[in-house]
Design an enzyme around this catalytic site. Structure first.
Site, PDB file in Angstrom:
ATOM      1  N   LYS A 116      41.597  35.444  35.599  1.00  0.00           N
ATOM      2  CA  LYS A 116      43.032  35.150  35.493  1.00  0.00           C
ATOM      3  C   LYS A 116      43.307  33.679  35.223  1.00  0.00           C
ATOM      4  O   LYS A 116      44.336  33.344  34.629  1.00  0.00           O
ATOM      5  CB  LYS A 116      43.750  35.607  36.759  1.00  0.00           C
ATOM      6  CG  LYS A 116      43.784  37.118  36.891  1.00  0.00           C
ATOM      7  CD  LYS A 116      44.706  37.508  38.004  1.00  0.00           C
ATOM      8  CE  LYS A 116      44.736  39.009  38.137  1.00  0.00           C
ATOM      9  NZ  LYS A 116      45.578  39.420  39.250  1.00  0.00           N
ATOM     10  N   GLU A 200      49.960  29.478  42.269  1.00  0.00           N
ATOM     11  CA  GLU A 200      51.173  29.544  41.456  1.00  0.00           C
ATOM     12  C   GLU A 200      52.370  29.302  42.353  1.00  0.00           C
ATOM     13  O   GLU A 200      52.314  29.546  43.561  1.00  0.00           O
ATOM     14  CB  GLU A 200      51.335  30.946  40.847  1.00  0.00           C
ATOM     15  CG  GLU A 200      50.526  31.181  39.598  1.00  0.00           C
ATOM     16  CD  GLU A 200      50.712  32.585  39.028  1.00  0.00           C
ATOM     17  OE1 GLU A 200      50.035  32.882  38.039  1.00  0.00           O
ATOM     18  OE2 GLU A 200      51.504  33.388  39.560  1.00  0.00           O
ATOM     19  N   ARG A 292      43.800  47.903  29.840  1.00  0.00           N
ATOM     20  CA  ARG A 292      43.470  49.324  30.035  1.00  0.00           C
ATOM     21  C   ARG A 292      44.755  50.133  30.020  1.00  0.00           C
ATOM     22  O   ARG A 292      45.849  49.567  29.990  1.00  0.00           O
ATOM     23  CB  ARG A 292      42.801  49.492  31.408  1.00  0.00           C
ATOM     24  CG  ARG A 292      43.669  48.895  32.507  1.00  0.00           C
ATOM     25  CD  ARG A 292      43.199  49.209  33.888  1.00  0.00           C
ATOM     26  NE  ARG A 292      43.779  48.329  34.884  1.00  0.00           N
ATOM     27  CZ  ARG A 292      44.944  48.508  35.487  1.00  0.00           C
ATOM     28  NH1 ARG A 292      45.689  49.561  35.202  1.00  0.00           N
ATOM     29  NH2 ARG A 292      45.380  47.652  36.380  1.00  0.00           N
TER      30      ARG A 292
HETATM   31  P1  ADP Z   1      48.650  49.506  37.602  1.00  0.00           P
HETATM   32  O1  ADP Z   1      49.547  48.452  37.120  1.00  0.00           O
HETATM   33  O2  ADP Z   1      48.069  50.327  36.528  1.00  0.00           O
HETATM   34  O3  ADP Z   1      49.189  50.238  38.758  1.00  0.00           O
HETATM   35  P2  ADP Z   1      46.900  48.512  39.583  1.00  0.00           P
HETATM   36  O4  ADP Z   1      46.548  47.073  39.669  1.00  0.00           O
HETATM   37  O5  ADP Z   1      47.781  49.084  40.634  1.00  0.00           O
HETATM   38  O6  ADP Z   1      47.472  48.682  38.135  1.00  0.00           O
HETATM   39  O7  ADP Z   1      45.568  49.319  39.476  1.00  0.00           O
HETATM   40  C1  ADP Z   1      45.463  50.684  39.143  1.00  0.00           C
HETATM   41  C2  ADP Z   1      44.398  51.313  39.968  1.00  0.00           C
HETATM   42  O8  ADP Z   1      43.199  50.578  39.881  1.00  0.00           O
HETATM   43  C3  ADP Z   1      44.766  51.379  41.419  1.00  0.00           C
HETATM   44  O9  ADP Z   1      44.279  52.588  41.906  1.00  0.00           O
HETATM   45  C4  ADP Z   1      44.040  50.187  42.030  1.00  0.00           C
HETATM   46  O10 ADP Z   1      43.707  50.435  43.364  1.00  0.00           O
HETATM   47  C5  ADP Z   1      42.812  50.089  41.147  1.00  0.00           C
HETATM   48  N1  ADP Z   1      42.348  48.708  40.916  1.00  0.00           N
HETATM   49  C6  ADP Z   1      42.980  47.711  40.297  1.00  0.00           C
HETATM   50  N2  ADP Z   1      42.254  46.603  40.228  1.00  0.00           N
HETATM   51  C7  ADP Z   1      41.082  46.889  40.833  1.00  0.00           C
HETATM   52  C8  ADP Z   1      39.878  46.157  41.086  1.00  0.00           C
HETATM   53  N3  ADP Z   1      39.716  44.904  40.696  1.00  0.00           N
HETATM   54  N4  ADP Z   1      38.892  46.780  41.738  1.00  0.00           N
HETATM   55  C9  ADP Z   1      39.033  48.059  42.130  1.00  0.00           C
HETATM   56  N5  ADP Z   1      40.127  48.797  41.903  1.00  0.00           N
HETATM   57  C10 ADP Z   1      41.139  48.241  41.276  1.00  0.00           C
HETATM   58  P1  ADP Z   2      47.145  42.324  40.416  1.00  0.00           P
HETATM   59  O1  ADP Z   2      45.985  42.102  39.495  1.00  0.00           O
HETATM   60  O2  ADP Z   2      46.734  42.473  41.819  1.00  0.00           O
HETATM   61  O3  ADP Z   2      48.064  43.365  39.889  1.00  0.00           O
HETATM   62  P2  ADP Z   2      49.226  40.384  39.702  1.00  0.00           P
HETATM   63  O4  ADP Z   2      48.988  38.999  39.237  1.00  0.00           O
HETATM   64  O5  ADP Z   2      49.702  41.349  38.682  1.00  0.00           O
HETATM   65  O6  ADP Z   2      47.903  40.905  40.407  1.00  0.00           O
HETATM   66  O7  ADP Z   2      50.239  40.332  40.915  1.00  0.00           O
HETATM   67  C1  ADP Z   2      50.578  41.484  41.664  1.00  0.00           C
HETATM   68  C2  ADP Z   2      52.049  41.439  42.050  1.00  0.00           C
HETATM   69  O8  ADP Z   2      52.348  40.263  42.785  1.00  0.00           O
HETATM   70  C3  ADP Z   2      52.994  41.402  40.859  1.00  0.00           C
HETATM   71  O9  ADP Z   2      53.330  42.689  40.430  1.00  0.00           O
HETATM   72  C4  ADP Z   2      54.202  40.654  41.423  1.00  0.00           C
HETATM   73  O10 ADP Z   2      55.038  41.556  42.098  1.00  0.00           O
HETATM   74  C5  ADP Z   2      53.602  39.714  42.428  1.00  0.00           C
HETATM   75  N1  ADP Z   2      53.422  38.350  41.885  1.00  0.00           N
HETATM   76  C6  ADP Z   2      52.392  37.894  41.150  1.00  0.00           C
HETATM   77  N2  ADP Z   2      52.537  36.589  40.853  1.00  0.00           N
HETATM   78  C7  ADP Z   2      53.711  36.204  41.405  1.00  0.00           C
HETATM   79  C8  ADP Z   2      54.417  34.954  41.510  1.00  0.00           C
HETATM   80  N3  ADP Z   2      53.952  33.828  40.969  1.00  0.00           N
HETATM   81  N4  ADP Z   2      55.588  34.933  42.203  1.00  0.00           N
HETATM   82  C9  ADP Z   2      56.053  36.038  42.778  1.00  0.00           C
HETATM   83  N5  ADP Z   2      55.435  37.236  42.745  1.00  0.00           N
HETATM   84  C10 ADP Z   2      54.273  37.323  42.077  1.00  0.00           C
END
Ligand code: ADP
Ligand code: ADP
Ligand code: MG
Length: 456
Positions: A116, A200, A292
């Site tokens: 990231k 951030e 994905r």
């Molecule tokens: P989406 O936006 O598609 O919901 P999520 O981040 O919630 O994306 O991930 C989708 C699925 O993949 C969820 O079941 C989550 O638990 C799993 N997942 C996401 N990132 C990881 C990771 N780094 N390792 C294992 N499982 C993950």
């Molecule tokens: P993941 O890979 O776990 O999905 P993200 O970077 O997409 O990680 O962050 C997960 C969630 O956290 C986002 O959907 C958003 O709701 C919140 N989030 C991420 N970055 C920020 C930010 N800078 N400020 C506020 N909320 C955030």
């Protein structure tokens, strides 16, 4: 065209991929753990191969076993779905070496977007707005203090290799920085084997808005609308909808062009999602790109009429995108509810067991993507998501009413789920007005749980 596809996943997404492959006359091979022998994906695929014991690390995450299964069944491509190996560049490289196609972008793109910090840097360089924060990795607590002071509290500590909401901590005051930094870092090391952290600015009560992208090998890139995924609990999405009613037409155009810019910046190919947070003044900032298919992709399919998984398979086969940006005209509203096996009243403890009876809602513009059937086993080994209910209507309130009706029809006996919590949300006035942010669940949980009790 791909001739035979191995689906390296389980549950509802495995079924989802098998359906589109079958319609394209692609033969399908399911893989399963010993725990999953009775699952529907094994029954729906043309062939199936057992790839190991219940533990994911020995089956659905076992790269060697999956590749052996693909070669033994003479597949020419592998679709990863979401979760598991879907964003694992090592897996994609191993497939490439074995002469198998991967339904997704190249290993280089996955590597870059999976890091990231690197992704943030690339977006910044290409003029995509990112959340103010650190330039690259924050190596220790001392550096974290300096950066947090500079950008101002509250801040969000994030893991470069993060996913599924893990390795993230909000910090509101400097006294808490040390402990939160250390706990985020150890969580990241445990979950992703990667302790690289960055910081951030915490955008207070933003909306999570993301753009669905399709890109082919020939540099054609289109945006298929946005999704508002702000109804989250512990950074995990619960309800998603499209379009996001907070966006003006002008903002929407800006958002799409930022998303397309992001995809171009990494030479993206296949389906992908560019995620943003939208602040109260409607400024948007890139947070990450998911390389994905996503859980919530069906809402986009409902309003655009595009089968995103079919497009993924066609792109992987080297076909040119037939859909043009002008063809994407969205004039309806879609909502998705994620159905989880969990106990909302017991701090969302995951639930497992046997489903004695299952009835899926039906009706016009009502879609259910789930692996359940009467008699299905819900395993404690895997993700608690049982499936999704998706509805569409010509008005947003129409879609909300349809979802309520669908949840009223749904019957799941034998295990506890979040069905009535979802139902309660659909009656909340702020939800109905679209006036909600990612803090919605946190702010209203008690009230929603009380309502839920009343509905049951
Ligand atoms: P989406 O936006 O598609 O919901 P999520 O981040 O919630 O994306 O991930 C989708 C699925 O993949 C969820 O079941 C989550 O638990 C799993 N997942 C996401 N990132 C990881 C990771 N780094 N390792 C294992 N499982 C993950
Ligand atoms: P993941 O890979 O776990 O999905 P993200 O970077 O997409 O990680 O962050 C997960 C969630 O956290 C986002 O959907 C958003 O709701 C919140 N989030 C991420 N970055 C920020 C930010 N800078 N400020 C506020 N909320 C955030
Ligand atoms: Mg995310």
């Amino acid at each position: 065209m791909i001739k035979k596809l191995l689906i390296a996943n389980r549950g509802e997404i495995a079924l989802r991929i098998i359906r589109s492959a079958e319609e394209l006359q692609i033969k399908t091979v399911a893989v399963y753990s010993t725990e999953d022998a009775e699952q529907l994906h094994v029954k729906f695929a043309d062939e199936s191969v057992c790839i190991g014991p219940a533990k994911s690390s020995e089956s659905y995450l076992n790269i060697n076993n999956i590749i052996s299964a693909a070669l033994a069944t003479k597949c020419d491509a592998v679709a990863p779905g979401y979760g598991f190996l879907s964003e694992n560049a090592k897996f994609v490289r191993a497939l490439e070496e074995a002469g198998l196609k991967f339904v997704g972008p190249s290993s280089e793109v996955i590597d870059m977007m999976g890091d990231k910090i690197a992704a943030r840097d690339l977006m910044k360089k290409n003029g995509v707005p990112v959340v103010p924060g650190s330039d690259g990795e924050v190596v220790d607590v001392e550096e974290a203090f300096i950066i947090a002071e500079k950008i101002g509290y509250p801040v969000l500590i994030k893991a470069s290799g993060g996913g599924g909401g893990k390795g993230m901590r909000r910090v509101y005051k400097s006294e808490d920085l040390k402990i939160e930094f250390e706990s985020a870092k150890s969580e990241a090391i445990a979950a992703f084997n990667n302790g690289s952290m960055y910081i951030e600015k915490l955008i207070v009560s933003p909306k999570h808005v993301e753009v669905q992208i399709l890109a082919d090998k020939y540099s054609n890139i289109i945006a298929l609308g946005e999704r508002d995924c702000s109804i989250q609990r512990k950074n995990q999405k619960m309800i998603e909808e499209t379009p996001c009613i907070r966006l003006t037409e002008e903002k929407r155009k800006e958002l799409y062009s930022a998303a397309i810019k992001a995809a171009k910046a990494c030479n993206y190919e296949n389906a992908g999602t560019v995620e943003f947070v939208l602040d109260r003044e409607n400024n948007f900032y890139f947070i990450e790109m998911n390389t994905r298919i996503q859980v919530e992709h069906p809402v986009t399919e409902m309003v655009t009429g595009v089968d995103l998984v079919k497009e993924q398979l066609k792109i992987t086969s080297g076909l040119k995108l037939k859909i043009k940006q002008e063809d994407i005209n969205i004039n309806s509203y879609a909502i998705e509810c994620r159905l989880n096996a969990e106990k909302p009243l017991e701090n969302f403890l995951p639930e497992s067991g046997n489903v004695n009876f299952f009835y899926a809602p039906g009706g016009v513009n009502t879609r259910v993507d789930s692996y359940l059937y009467s008699g299905a086993k819900v395993s404690p080994y895997y993700d608690s998501m049982l499936g999704k209910i998706i509805v569409k209507d010509s008005t947003r309130i129409g879609a909300i009413r349809k979802m309520r009706r669908a949840l009223e029809e749904l019957i799941i006996e034998g295990i506890k789920t979040n069905q009535y919590l979802l139902y309660a949300i659909l009656f909340d006035m702020d939800f109905i007005r679209g006036n909600y942010s990612t803090s919605f669940i946190e702010d209203k949980l008690e009230e929603l749980l009380n309502l839920m009790e009343a509905y049951r």
